[in-house]
Design an enzyme around this catalytic site. Structure first.
Site, mmCIF file in Angstrom:
data_model
loop_
_atom_site.group_PDB
_atom_site.id
_atom_site.type_symbol
_atom_site.label_atom_id
_atom_site.label_comp_id
_atom_site.label_asym_id
_atom_site.label_seq_id
_atom_site.Cartn_x
_atom_site.Cartn_y
_atom_site.Cartn_z
ATOM 1 N N ALA A 101 -95.059 -90.889 -38.604
ATOM 2 C CA ALA A 101 -96.493 -90.730 -38.261
ATOM 3 C C ALA A 101 -97.385 -90.284 -39.476
ATOM 4 C CB ALA A 101 -97.052 -90.055 -37.069
ATOM 5 N N THR A 102 -98.280 -90.360 -39.788
ATOM 6 C CA THR A 102 -99.036 -89.957 -41.160
ATOM 7 C C THR A 102 -99.235 -88.355 -40.450
ATOM 8 O OG1 THR A 102 -100.101 -91.856 -41.473
ATOM 9 C CG2 THR A 102 -101.409 -89.729 -42.266
ATOM 10 N N MET A 151 -96.383 -86.217 -41.524
ATOM 11 C CA MET A 151 -96.437 -85.881 -42.647
ATOM 12 C C MET A 151 -97.332 -85.023 -43.088
ATOM 13 S SD MET A 151 -96.557 -88.689 -45.995
ATOM 14 C CE MET A 151 -98.337 -88.410 -46.043
ATOM 15 N N GLU A 196 -98.130 -79.365 -44.714
ATOM 16 C CA GLU A 196 -98.780 -77.982 -44.512
ATOM 17 C C GLU A 196 -97.734 -77.080 -44.313
ATOM 18 O OE1 GLU A 196 -102.477 -77.290 -42.360
ATOM 19 O OE2 GLU A 196 -102.536 -79.126 -41.351
ATOM 20 N N HIS A 212 -100.831 -91.922 -47.477
ATOM 21 C CA HIS A 212 -99.726 -92.216 -46.687
ATOM 22 C C HIS A 212 -99.373 -93.532 -47.222
ATOM 23 C CE1 HIS A 212 -96.951 -91.861 -43.096
ATOM 24 N NE2 HIS A 212 -96.191 -92.162 -44.148
#
Length: 137
Positions: A41-42, A45, A50, A76
């Site tokens: 999932a974006t 990612m 982070e 992404h």
């Protein structure tokens, strides 16, 4: 400024994409994700990027300080299946007082899957929590 937090600071982290990192498992609260393909999932990612920035800064921050994300501009560009290894690479490129800017990228075994910029702010945790509590009153 805190010792060691200067442009040029880099850090890298790797992880294996687990089912919980795939789009259908982001959260049961959002039904739209449930029937999506099982790829990274974006949101996961970005969270991983982070976390890599947090870990880069942690050795340089005194007790009572941490950093919070304040801006994300990350593309992404390629899917990653469950079971693949991803690696985030971050480089601190600008320091303006307590505001920090990172150049970030994320790759899997095949190549680049995401890249962009991420900004963070160094905060005093206790002071931040006091202001947060006041804003709820």
């Amino acid at each position: 400024m805190t010792r060691g937090i200067i442009p040029g600071l880099t850090h890298r982290e790797s992880m294996v994409v687990a089912p919980r990192h795939a789009v259908p498992h982001v959260t049961p609260d959002w039904a739209g994700f449930a029937d999506m393909p099982p790829v990274l999932a974006t949101a996961m990612m970005v969270g991983f990027i982070e976390n890599t920035c947090i870990l880069a800064l942690r050795p340089h921050l005194p007790p009572g300080q941490c950093s919070l994300g304040i801006h994300v501009d990350v593309s992404h560009i390629a899917p990653t299946p469950v079971g693949a290894t991803i690696t985030a690479q971050v480089e601190l490129i600008a320091v303006e007082g307590r505001r920090l800017e990172f150049l970030v990228s994320c790759r899997n075994e095949i190549g680049l899957i995401g890249e962009g910029r991420h900004r963070r702010a160094i905060i005093d945790t206790d002071r931040f929590m006091e202001r947060l509590a006041q804003s709820r009153s």
